[in-house]
Design a protein around this motif. Structure first.
Motif: not given
Length: 111
Positions: A16-27, A33-36, A54-57
């Motif tokens: 779910e994090l991967k999908a959410w990150l893709a939605g804001i233009g992240q790999t 990393q974010l999960f940890a 990414l932190v700002a987003a």
């Protein structure tokens, strides 16, 4: 953006994090990393291996820790800990952590 409309990342699994990150233009690899970081209870600003963009987003669009500890008391007798947790909506929930030789018990009162 209102607090209630922000993404609640702590409830997401890695996919779910991967999908959410893709939605804001992240790999996708940023999800691990974010999960940890999320499961260490870190604030976005402390996530040192993430790019500043990414932190700002994240700070604009997401919530890292939906619960804060408002008050904590510990028994000097048996180590039982009482917590008052603050929720995003302004309400509070009480909890008691009891430690035993065979494991721990956490009781949450939501009424």
């Amino acid at each position: 953006m209102s607090e209630l409309n922000r993404a609640r990342l702590l409830g997401m699994d890695k996919e779910e994090l991967k999908a959410w990150l893709a939605g804001i233009g992240q790999t996708a690899y940023r999800a691990n990393q974010l999960f940890a970081w999320l499961h260490k209870g870190a604030a976005f600003s402390a996530m040192s291996n993430l790019p500043k963009t990414l932190v700002a987003a994240l700070e604009r669009t997401a919530i890292a820790n939906p619960v804060t500890i408002v008050e904590r008391k510990e028994s000097a007798v048996d180590g039982t800990r009482k917590y008052l947790f603050g929720m995003q909506d302004g309400h509070c929930v009480e909890g008691v952590l009891m430690r035993y030789s065979y494991g721990n018990t956490l009781c949450i009162s939501t009424q």
